[in-house]
Design a protein around this motif. Structure first.
Motif, mmCIF file in Angstrom:
data_model
loop_
_atom_site.group_PDB
_atom_site.id
_atom_site.type_symbol
_atom_site.label_atom_id
_atom_site.label_comp_id
_atom_site.label_asym_id
_atom_site.label_seq_id
_atom_site.Cartn_x
_atom_site.Cartn_y
_atom_site.Cartn_z
ATOM 1 N N VAL A 1 -1.719 7.200 -4.589
ATOM 2 C CA VAL A 1 -2.593 6.157 -4.040
ATOM 3 C C VAL A 1 -2.954 5.143 -5.119
ATOM 4 N N SER A 2 -2.923 5.570 -6.355
ATOM 5 C CA SER A 2 -3.231 4.658 -7.458
ATOM 6 C C SER A 2 -2.250 3.495 -7.526
ATOM 7 N N GLU A 3 -1.058 3.655 -6.954
ATOM 8 C CA GLU A 3 -0.089 2.557 -6.914
ATOM 9 C C GLU A 3 -0.646 1.381 -6.114
ATOM 10 N N VAL A 4 -1.374 1.681 -5.061
ATOM 11 C CA VAL A 4 -1.976 0.618 -4.239
ATOM 12 C C VAL A 4 -3.105 -0.054 -5.013
ATOM 13 N N VAL A 5 -3.932 0.739 -5.647
ATOM 14 C CA VAL A 5 -5.040 0.193 -6.434
ATOM 15 C C VAL A 5 -4.506 -0.726 -7.521
ATOM 16 N N GLU A 6 -3.426 -0.314 -8.166
ATOM 17 C CA GLU A 6 -2.843 -1.126 -9.226
ATOM 18 C C GLU A 6 -2.288 -2.436 -8.667
ATOM 19 N N ALA A 7 -1.661 -2.376 -7.490
ATOM 20 C CA ALA A 7 -1.112 -3.584 -6.883
ATOM 21 C C ALA A 7 -2.216 -4.569 -6.519
ATOM 22 N N VAL A 8 -3.332 -4.065 -6.026
ATOM 23 C CA VAL A 8 -4.466 -4.914 -5.645
ATOM 24 C C VAL A 8 -5.086 -5.564 -6.883
ATOM 25 N N GLY A 9 -5.167 -4.816 -7.962
ATOM 26 C CA GLY A 9 -5.748 -5.353 -9.188
ATOM 27 C C GLY A 9 -7.217 -5.682 -9.005
ATOM 28 N N ASP A 10 -7.604 -6.882 -9.446
ATOM 29 C CA ASP A 10 -9.014 -7.258 -9.359
ATOM 30 C C ASP A 10 -9.319 -8.134 -8.149
ATOM 31 N N ARG A 11 -8.398 -8.177 -7.191
ATOM 32 C CA ARG A 11 -8.635 -8.987 -5.992
ATOM 33 C C ARG A 11 -9.565 -8.274 -5.020
ATOM 34 N N ALA A 12 -10.311 -9.037 -4.258
ATOM 35 C CA ALA A 12 -11.088 -8.474 -3.156
ATOM 36 C C ALA A 12 -10.140 -8.184 -1.998
ATOM 37 N N VAL A 13 -10.387 -7.084 -1.308
ATOM 38 C CA VAL A 13 -9.576 -6.694 -0.154
ATOM 39 C C VAL A 13 -10.342 -7.052 1.116
ATOM 40 N N ASP A 14 -9.748 -7.925 1.907
ATOM 41 C CA ASP A 14 -10.406 -8.363 3.139
ATOM 42 C C ASP A 14 -10.208 -7.390 4.287
ATOM 43 N N ALA A 15 -9.089 -6.677 4.299
ATOM 44 C CA ALA A 15 -8.814 -5.771 5.414
ATOM 45 C C ALA A 15 -7.942 -4.611 4.963
ATOM 46 N N VAL A 16 -8.309 -3.416 5.418
ATOM 47 C CA VAL A 16 -7.483 -2.226 5.240
ATOM 48 C C VAL A 16 -7.130 -1.726 6.633
ATOM 49 N N VAL A 17 -5.839 -1.660 6.926
ATOM 50 C CA VAL A 17 -5.373 -1.177 8.225
ATOM 51 C C VAL A 17 -4.652 0.149 7.990
ATOM 52 N N ASN A 18 -5.266 1.213 8.453
ATOM 53 C CA ASN A 18 -4.724 2.560 8.256
ATOM 54 C C ASN A 18 -3.850 2.921 9.452
ATOM 55 N N ASN A 19 -2.560 2.688 9.292
ATOM 56 C CA ASN A 19 -1.608 2.929 10.372
ATOM 57 C C ASN A 19 -0.661 4.076 10.071
ATOM 58 N N ALA A 20 -0.657 4.591 8.857
ATOM 59 C CA ALA A 20 0.261 5.670 8.492
ATOM 60 C C ALA A 20 -0.014 6.909 9.332
ATOM 61 N N GLY A 21 1.041 7.640 9.649
ATOM 62 C CA GLY A 21 0.872 8.881 10.385
ATOM 63 C C GLY A 21 1.979 9.076 11.392
ATOM 64 N N GLY A 22 1.766 10.032 12.282
ATOM 65 C CA GLY A 22 2.751 10.363 13.297
ATOM 66 C C GLY A 22 2.674 11.833 13.618
ATOM 67 N N TYR A 23 3.417 12.222 14.653
ATOM 68 C CA TYR A 23 3.456 13.630 15.037
ATOM 69 C C TYR A 23 4.514 14.341 14.208
ATOM 70 N N LEU A 24 4.089 15.367 13.488
ATOM 71 C CA LEU A 24 5.008 16.141 12.658
ATOM 72 C C LEU A 24 5.226 17.500 13.294
ATOM 73 N N GLY A 25 6.461 17.781 13.646
ATOM 74 C CA GLY A 25 6.791 19.090 14.182
ATOM 75 C C GLY A 25 6.919 20.097 13.055
ATOM 76 N N GLY A 26 7.302 21.297 13.412
ATOM 77 C CA GLY A 26 7.457 22.312 12.377
ATOM 78 C C GLY A 26 7.432 23.694 12.966
ATOM 79 N N ASP A 27 7.609 24.658 12.107
ATOM 80 C CA ASP A 27 7.612 26.060 12.500
ATOM 81 C C ASP A 27 6.195 26.488 12.851
ATOM 82 N N THR A 28 5.997 26.920 14.080
ATOM 83 C CA THR A 28 4.670 27.395 14.485
ATOM 84 C C THR A 28 4.675 28.907 14.722
#
Length: 248
Positions: free
Chosen positions: A70-97
């Motif tokens: 996650v620090s990669e994102v912080v480094e990319a942002v640098g000292d800029r103000a962030v106007d919007a964070v859109v949390n879209n990552a995710g999905g249905y992950l199958g697997g052995d149940t």
């Protein structure tokens, strides 16, 4: 560079790419975050080219379930103000149940992909959010409201409760926090090769408008919540589902 900055997770394809496009069109600089460098780079270059603004959209490669990355994102942002964070990552992950160990792994994978990614990214950028006027949007799912997908439903529902807490915490700084809850959206990678013609028809039939959603439907809802017209909207869940689940 533009004056406004947005960070969109899961920004390489589908809903995330559509969100990146509308925000870049509106003049935002956009960082699209995900794990696949080639997909992110292609999307960023295509959108930037299409809108005639070089590097309006830029890729940041990071697995948001890993606090160190996650620090990669912080480094990319640098000292800029962030106007919007859109949390879209995710999905249905199958697997052995099979067995308790398999069940535990299945649930942890879905909670990590859908909840932890949003928590870590938002917390990492929390101090950088513009005050006043910052926006946080969480992309949930109709499954959070009607069930049907086990750990994925539970994970998306968890975002709702967390959004209410976060809205209360950030409200005094005039930062809004809202959830967009999509219904069935075609033209994404969500179902992979699991979608059948029968499944598609069933989901369309469940709507009141007689069609599947498309990524732009969700992107326009996000655009509204990030825009100035939604400054008095916070702690809300906006269903964008064609009427397949009515307001609650």
């Amino acid at each position: 560079m533009g004056e406004r900055l947005a960070v969109v997770s899961g920004g390489g394809t589908g809903i995330g790419a559509a969100v990146a496009r509308v925000l870049a069109t509106d003049g935002f600089d956009v960082f699209v975050v995900g794990r696949r460098a080639d997909v992110l780079t292609d999307t960023a270059e295509r959108i930037s080219w299409d809108i005639g603004r070089p590097r309006a959209v830029r890729p940041v490669v990071a697995d948001l379930t890993d606090p160190e990355q996650v620090s990669e994102v912080v480094e990319a942002v640098g000292d800029r103000a962030v106007d919007a964070v859109v949390n879209n990552a995710g999905g249905y992950l199958g697997g052995d149940t099979g067995g308790l160990a398999g069940i535990a792994a299945h649930w942890r994978a879905n909670l990590d992909a859908n909840v932890l990614t949003a928590v870590l990214l938002t917390e990492a950028l929390r101090s950088a959010l513009r005050r006043p006027g910052g926006r946080v949007v969480l992309v949930s799912s109709i499954a959070a409201q009607r069930g049907g997908a086990g750990p994925y439903s539970a994970a998306k529902a968890a975002l709702h409760g967390w959004a209410y807490d976060l809205a209360a915490q950030l409200g005094p700084d005039q930062i809004t926090v809202n959830v967009v809850s999509p219904g069935y959206v075609a033209d994404t990678e969500f179902f992979g090769d699991r979608m059948t013609p029968e499944g598609h028809a069933k989901r369309v039939a469940a709507t009141l408008v007689g069609r599947a959603g498309v990524p732009d439907d969700i992107a326009e809802a996000v655009r509204y919540l990030i825009g100035p017209a939604a400054g008095y909207v916070t702690g809300q869940v906006l269903g964008v589902n064609g009427g397949s689940v009515l307001g609650r």
